[in-house]
Write a protein that holds these residues in place. Structure first.
Motif, PDB file in Angstrom:
ATOM      1  N   GLN A   1      20.275 122.288  18.459  1.00  0.00           N
ATOM      2  CA  GLN A   1      19.640 123.599  18.616  1.00  0.00           C
ATOM      3  C   GLN A   1      20.124 124.350  19.850  1.00  0.00           C
ATOM      4  O   GLN A   1      19.967 125.557  19.949  1.00  0.00           O
ATOM      5  CB  GLN A   1      18.129 123.430  18.671  1.00  0.00           C
ATOM      6  N   PHE A   2      20.717 123.627  20.809  1.00  0.00           N
ATOM      7  CA  PHE A   2      21.112 124.285  22.054  1.00  0.00           C
ATOM      8  C   PHE A   2      22.555 124.755  22.058  1.00  0.00           C
ATOM      9  O   PHE A   2      22.895 125.731  22.710  1.00  0.00           O
ATOM     10  CB  PHE A   2      20.909 123.333  23.243  1.00  0.00           C
ATOM     11  N   ALA A   3      23.402 124.027  21.383  1.00  0.00           N
ATOM     12  CA  ALA A   3      24.824 124.349  21.486  1.00  0.00           C
ATOM     13  C   ALA A   3      25.582 123.770  20.309  1.00  0.00           C
ATOM     14  O   ALA A   3      25.057 122.931  19.568  1.00  0.00           O
ATOM     15  CB  ALA A   3      25.394 123.784  22.789  1.00  0.00           C
TER      16      ALA A   3
ATOM     17  N   THR B   1      26.932 128.479  22.625  1.00  0.00           N
ATOM     18  CA  THR B   1      25.487 128.410  22.416  1.00  0.00           C
ATOM     19  C   THR B   1      25.107 129.524  21.443  1.00  0.00           C
ATOM     20  O   THR B   1      25.851 130.486  21.285  1.00  0.00           O
ATOM     21  CB  THR B   1      24.727 128.589  23.741  1.00  0.00           C
TER      22      THR B   1
ATOM     23  N   GLU C   1      20.769 135.215  23.453  1.00  0.00           N
ATOM     24  CA  GLU C   1      20.160 134.875  24.733  1.00  0.00           C
ATOM     25  C   GLU C   1      21.020 135.450  25.852  1.00  0.00           C
ATOM     26  O   GLU C   1      22.203 135.696  25.669  1.00  0.00           O
ATOM     27  CB  GLU C   1      20.099 133.349  24.917  1.00  0.00           C
ATOM     28  N   ALA C   2      20.394 135.585  27.041  1.00  0.00           N
ATOM     29  CA  ALA C   2      21.158 136.031  28.200  1.00  0.00           C
ATOM     30  C   ALA C   2      22.236 135.019  28.550  1.00  0.00           C
ATOM     31  O   ALA C   2      23.265 135.339  29.105  1.00  0.00           O
ATOM     32  CB  ALA C   2      20.229 136.230  29.385  1.00  0.00           C
ATOM     33  N   SER C   3      21.968 133.754  28.197  1.00  0.00           N
ATOM     34  CA  SER C   3      22.908 132.691  28.564  1.00  0.00           C
ATOM     35  C   SER C   3      23.837 132.299  27.417  1.00  0.00           C
ATOM     36  O   SER C   3      24.469 131.261  27.468  1.00  0.00           O
ATOM     37  CB  SER C   3      22.127 131.466  29.032  1.00  0.00           C
TER      38      SER C   3
ATOM     39  N   PHE D   1      27.063 131.945  25.286  1.00  0.00           N
ATOM     40  CA  PHE D   1      28.486 132.043  25.609  1.00  0.00           C
ATOM     41  C   PHE D   1      29.320 131.309  24.584  1.00  0.00           C
ATOM     42  O   PHE D   1      28.808 130.489  23.818  1.00  0.00           O
ATOM     43  CB  PHE D   1      28.775 131.496  27.015  1.00  0.00           C
TER      44      PHE D   1
ATOM     45  N   SER E   1      25.224 141.028  22.533  1.00  0.00           N
ATOM     46  CA  SER E   1      24.955 142.105  23.490  1.00  0.00           C
ATOM     47  C   SER E   1      23.951 141.677  24.562  1.00  0.00           C
ATOM     48  O   SER E   1      23.908 142.247  25.647  1.00  0.00           O
ATOM     49  CB  SER E   1      24.436 143.337  22.748  1.00  0.00           C
ATOM     50  N   GLU E   2      23.137 140.658  24.295  1.00  0.00           N
ATOM     51  CA  GLU E   2      22.129 140.243  25.272  1.00  0.00           C
ATOM     52  C   GLU E   2      22.739 139.426  26.402  1.00  0.00           C
ATOM     53  O   GLU E   2      22.115 139.217  27.430  1.00  0.00           O
ATOM     54  CB  GLU E   2      21.038 139.391  24.610  1.00  0.00           C
ATOM     55  N   SER E   3      23.940 138.901  26.197  1.00  0.00           N
ATOM     56  CA  SER E   3      24.492 137.951  27.168  1.00  0.00           C
ATOM     57  C   SER E   3      24.773 138.611  28.509  1.00  0.00           C
ATOM     58  O   SER E   3      25.262 139.736  28.586  1.00  0.00           O
ATOM     59  CB  SER E   3      25.774 137.334  26.630  1.00  0.00           C
ATOM     60  N   ALA E   4      24.463 137.890  29.583  1.00  0.00           N
ATOM     61  CA  ALA E   4      24.712 138.389  30.934  1.00  0.00           C
ATOM     62  C   ALA E   4      26.085 137.991  31.440  1.00  0.00           C
ATOM     63  O   ALA E   4      26.465 138.338  32.549  1.00  0.00           O
ATOM     64  CB  ALA E   4      23.638 137.856  31.878  1.00  0.00           C
ATOM     65  N   PHE E   5      26.834 137.224  30.610  1.00  0.00           N
ATOM     66  CA  PHE E   5      28.100 136.698  31.109  1.00  0.00           C
ATOM     67  C   PHE E   5      29.257 137.663  30.908  1.00  0.00           C
ATOM     68  O   PHE E   5      29.350 138.357  29.905  1.00  0.00           O
ATOM     69  CB  PHE E   5      28.440 135.374  30.434  1.00  0.00           C
TER      70      PHE E   5
END
Lengths: 786, 284
Positions: A331-333, A371, A375-377, A379, A425-429
């Protein structure tokens, strides 16, 4: 420019064939005739590699090459020529040789005709006579008899049972040869480089044994035709495909199933082989109690294919391909990685004496890790390592005492060490791209195998390698403290740096008497690309980096001498070797090195010297009811690097002084056989804490010198039993049950040792070991249909 | 990103194998005794502490031996703050001291009795400014563990400078990230200059009494801007504490601090900003 290159290449090819055709073909040599041809397995038409072709009267001989071809030039006369190969019934031909003769031979496998009856005829004395040392050849039949983890028989796991070859960690397919690191092994599958030979974090290798014909490992004395790696060459050859009839081979096992289909297309001249394998551990996941595990994915597959076409007597074409992929997902990656290779080869006989091969090769290793989006994270991270290469090789069977081999290779390495980007679009990276790097690696080689007398054979060769860094690329300059000062950007096509190396390869074999010999060898090897890995087993997140103005190529000189003896009418083969290796520009990594997604990777390298020495001895029995081998290895390996371990010498990561391997297979009856292997080795060197300091309420370790301690000794017993179905004449379905037990006496071998704080009293620390496998039973059903 | 990759790969080892752990007896040698320094000064107005202890054998199994009777000062180049020993080995400044961004702070220690051949130790650290977070939010993931996990997300415009962060979490004013291995640290390599848009800065296990939330609980997230050297020190310490394995651990190596004369540990100056969130109704 392109036209010019094209013309140049045409000119080169023309030039080569001019020379090739003008070499003496044997037809006009006074009184000399050439006997040549191919040697096949009678049952399926597979070419046999390494068959001894021996003239009894003259006591001269040769062996078939990797394409099954042999050529022997002798004075005209009447001779008895003997063709012998382990596991096959030898054949003798009485020949009246007054002119050149093409003679293809079909050898009959021992099992299919005689069952388990012991052969009493003269056995092969290849161990003593062959002008190779530090080399082991494994045919797939031997490999199949060894008990395997989860019943999945694996080529590399069997090689790890040989003297001088060590696994890098429990259950892993990474291997260390004579104390070298695992990236110093050149692994080729039908000539194409396999950059990462592991599946499922290394528990399986990429080699599907149903598609493999022959495996040869050179631990030293690497042929001049190959180079670029310091420690070893693992040459894996795929089957050509059954030329006689369609055959279906397969197995259903605890973790995986596989299926191979092979046969002729139209006539015997064209054959094909396709093989597939997939693990299905994750098929059971939907039944898991834990809901979260149900969506997990965990599998790998591989696919092998080969097409062989005999155009005419003098021309053959081979097209081989491999594709494999691992997928992990929770579920995480999720993560995927795999190799793709392809090779197209053309064999051409310019004459009975001159064998030519041209290969075009592609190989790619790539992985990605990401992932879920949203989410903001989130990638996605991808990386690739690709090689495009071409090579040609000539074997010139000049006379019965001179065999010349020469050729050239060229290769383009394309490194894409990593691109990590925010996903969605939500990603901060940001987008984070490590610049690609390009390099060319060329070589020219020539070698001669010279039988100077019936007792002494000399092999001498020279390889010239040229390595060039080519633009586009960005390269950093570092100060003495390994901080980046500035960078240089090179435009496309610029050759901005090169290294060359002249690599002599020398060997002799001296036959003391028909049953014993002394062999010696010396080789110099250079390695221009290195794997950024400072753990012992490694993950799929491989990053290869080239030699550059900052990083000199690693160099190795190896000398070895050995005594070879056959006992009891060649029933037992005994070999003992000692070796010494000296390394220059050996690469290790600084403390707490950051190797992934690091644009300044070269700043993490520390360069020094190293040396290794050891002794290996093995007794092997290839025939009879009881077969197998016992081996003992003493091996030491050290490094000395000014900025590591305060400049003091330390044990190299794969320094394992003692190891013992026992592999035995006993044929109880025609249908039933039992196998056992027992392995023992000194634990790998490790660094342990010798003090502690409390900072931030945590107990921080203060360490000993690098690799000053050792893991506990490793030992393990594996057992297996195979029951074949009843044989009846005309039966087309052949089944076999195999039951195996991995780690039969349930030893908890340490995979890792860590130091932990007690959860009740944080002042108390204790050592804790992690072990991966308890006792593991497994059941496999193998079948063959033809 | 890299840590996440490693943890992810590691999680599959347990799926493939039956990996288990058990205690093992290991004989370890002792090495010589060294001074250990654990000290800091921040932008908060408070008594800042420097703890002096000495190293011990690895299986010492008792609290670290305190180093008493030392003369300890912190200086910003102009002003000198003397520290007094409040409990054995713990030296604190006066209550009204605070650090100022941009200044370089130096720690000076004079021991009563030399340790490891030295009685004078020093260290210095630059205090970097921090950008206050716009807000933090809590997101509950019931599927991440048996009782569920709260993810603390942060919203802030990250400045274009190269920065290093440490995040600390408190529940109802009690800090539960109280040991070095529980601190979340991050460099801005992959998001430099971006709006963070809810990047996770910490996790709470609903199953733990210390971290589990009830409606109305206050969660405080403290962000510290730390120097590169201290970030590396924490990263190295955390990787050693996480343990090693053959997949991705390089050889263990000593953790590089900033104390002179072979002292172990770190003296750091940092700035702090805080943001709050109130726990919503369970499961929302």
């Amino acid at each position: 420019m392109k036209l010019l290159k094209f013309i140049l290449i045409l000119f080169l090819i023309g030039f080569i064939s001019q020379i090739a055709y003008s070499l003496p073909s044997g037809e006009n040599d006074q009184g000399k005739v050439t006997l040549s041809g191919y040697v096949r397995d009678k049952s399926n038409g597979e070419m046999l590699i390494g068959v001894t072709v021996f003239c009894n009267e003259l006591k001269v001989g040769t062996i078939t090459n990797v394409y099954g071809f042999y050529s022997l030039s002798i004075a005209a006369g009447n001779y008895t020529i003997r063709y012998s190969y382990v596991g096959f019934e030898p054949q003798e031909k009485k020949l009246q040789l007054d002119k050149n003769l093409s003679l293809d031979i079909n050898l009959q496998a021992v099992e299919s005709q005689l069952g388990v009856v012991v052969i009493t005829g003269k056995r092969t004395d290849e161990n003593v006579r062959a002008p190779e040392m530090s080399m082991v050849k494994m045919d797939i039949k031997t490999i199949r008899k060894v008990p395997a983890l989860l019943g999945e028989i694996d080529v590399i796991k069997v090689l790890q049972l040989l003297p001088g070859v060590q696994s890098t960690s429990e259950g892993a397919t990474g291997f260390s040869v004579r104390g070298g690191s695992s990236d110093q092994n050149l692994i080729i599958l039908d000539e194409a480089t396999i950059h990462n030979a592991s599946h499922l974090l290394g528990f399986f290798s990429v080699f599907n044994n149903d598609a493999i014909k022959d495996v040869t490992l050179y631990k030293g004395d690497i042929p001049a035709a190959y180079g670029g790696r310091l420690s070893s060459l693992l040459d894996v050859r795929m089957k050509d495909g059954n030329a006689k009839k369609f055959a279906l081979t397969g197995s259903v096992g605890t973790v995986s199933s596989k299926l191979t289909l092979e046969g002729p297309i139209g006539s015997e001249r064209t054959t094909f082989l396709v093989a597939g394998r997939r693990t299905y551990a994750d098929i059971f996941l939907p039944f898991a109690k834990d809901e979260n595990v149900r969506d997990n994915k965990l599998y790998f597959y591989d696919f092998n294919m080969k097409l062989t076409h005999v155009i005419d007597e003098n021309n053959r074409l081979y097209l081989s391909g491999y594709a494999g992929r691992d997928t992990f997902k929770n579920q995480f990656a999720q993560m995927g990685f795999g190799n793709q290779t392809g090779s197209l080869r053309w064999n051409h006989l310019f004459s009975k004496k001159l064998f030519f091969n041209l290969s075009l090769i592609y190989s790619n290793y790539k992985y990605e890790l990401g992932t879920p989006e949203g989410e903001a994270s989130s990638f996605l991270w991808t990386s690739k390592m690709r090689d495009y290469s071409g090579r040609f090789d000539f074997s010139y069977y000049l006379t019965n005492n001179h065999t010349l081999r020469f050729g050239a290779t060229t290769m383009l390495h394309q490194f894409e060490p990593g691109t990590a980007t925010g996903l969605g679009s939500e990603s901060a990276f940001n987008e984070f791209i490590l610049p690609s790097q390009y390099a060319l690696e060329h070589s020219l080689y020539v070698s001669d195998e010279f039988k100077s007398s019936s007792k002494l054979t000399l092999k001498y060769g020279l390889r010239f390698a040229l390595f060039q860094n080519v633009g586009p690329g960005t390269y950093y300059n570092f100060d003495n403290e390994y901080n980046v000062i500035d960078s240089t950007v090179y435009s496309k096509g610029t050759v901005f740096n090169h290294y060359s190396s002249l690599e002599p390869r020398l060997a002799f074999t001296y036959l003391i008497n028909p049953v014993s010999s002394i062999k010696g060898s010396y080789s110099h090897t250079a390695q221009f690309i290195t794997l950024a890995q400072n753990s012992t087993a490694g993950t799929p997140l491989d990053i290869w980096f080239p030699a550059t103005p900052n990083v000199k190529p690693q160099l190795c000189d190896q000398a070895a001498i050995g005594y070879f003896r056959n006992l009891d009418n060649n029933m037992f083969e005994v070999s003992s070797e000692i070796y010494y290796k000296n390394y220059r520009n050996v690469i290790d990594f600084c403390d707490h090195a950051s190797l992934l997604l690091n644009p300044y990777l070269e700043g993490e390298l520390r360069i020094g010297t190293g040396y290794a020495y050891g002794a290996e001895t093995m007794v092997r029995k290839n025939e009879g009811k009881l077969t197998g081998w016992v081996s003992y290895t003493y091996s030491r390996s050290f490094r000395e690097i000014p900025e590591i371990n305060e400049g003091n010498r330390y044990n190299a990561p794969y320094d394992k002084p003692h190891s013992v391997n026992i592999v035995a297979n006993y044929d109880i009856s025609k249908r039933l056989s039992a196998s056992a292997t027992w392995v023992y080795s000194t634990g790998l060197p490790v660094t342990f804490p010798t003090g502690r300091a409390i900072v931030g309420n945590a107990i921080l370790p203060i360490y000993s010198n690098r690799n000053a301690y050792r893991m506990p000794d490793y030992h393990r017993l594996d057992l297996s039993i195979s029951l074949m179905g009843k044989e009846k004449p005309g039966k087309r379905w052949h089944g076999e049950w195999n039951f195996s037990l991995y780690n039969a006496y349930n030893r908890h071998n340490s995979w890792a040792i860590n130091f932990t704080q007690d959860s009740m009293d944080p002042n108390i620390t204790y050592a804790e070991k992690t072990y991966l496998f308890a006792i593991i039973p497994s059941l496999t059903y193998n079948f063959k249909f033809f | 990103m890299k840590t996440k990759a490693y943890l992810f790969i590691f999680s599959f080892i347990s799926l493939i194998t039956v990996s288990c752990t058990e205690k093992i007896d290991i004989q370890l040698d002792d090495s010589y005794v060294r001074l250990v320094v654990d000290g800091s000064i921040s932008t908060d107005t408070m008594a800042h502490a420097v703890v002096l202890t000495s190293t011990s054998s690895y299986f010492y199994n008792q609290p670290a031996p305190p180093v008493s009777g030392a003369t300890v000062t912190i200086s910003d180049g102009i002003q000198v703050f003397p520290l007094t020993e409040t409990t054995p080995g713990t030296y604190t400044t006066a209550q009204e001291v605070f650090g100022i961004p941009g200044k370089v702070y130096s720690l000076n220690i004079k021991l009563a009795n030399a340790i490891g051949g030295h009685s004078d130790y020093s260290a210095s650290s630059t205090l970097n400014p921090v950008t206050a977070m716009d807000s933090i939010t809590l997101q509950f993931h019931p599927e991440w563990s048996e009782d569920g996990i709260w993810e603390v997300k942060c919203y802030v415009q990250e400045p274009p400078t190269v920065d290093f962060y440490r995040f600390l979490l408190s529940k109802n004013q009690t800090m539960f990230t109280d040991t070095l291995d529980e601190w979340i640290i991050s460099d801005d390599l992959f998001y430099n200059g971006n709006y963070t848009n809810g990047l996770p800065i910490g996790y709470l296990d609903q199953g733990s009494t210390e971290q589990g939330l009830r409606v109305g609980d206050t969660i405080t997230a403290e962000v510290n801007s730390i120097g590169k050297e201290y970030f590396n020190f924490l990263a190295e310490a955390q990787s050693e504490l996480f343990g090693s394995n053959p997949l991705f651990s390089g050889p263990p190596a000593n953790i590089k601090g900033n104390i002179s004369n072979g002292g172990i540990g770190f003296f750091t100056a940092y700035s702090a900003a805080r943001s709050y969130a109130i726990a919503p109704e369970f499961g929302k």
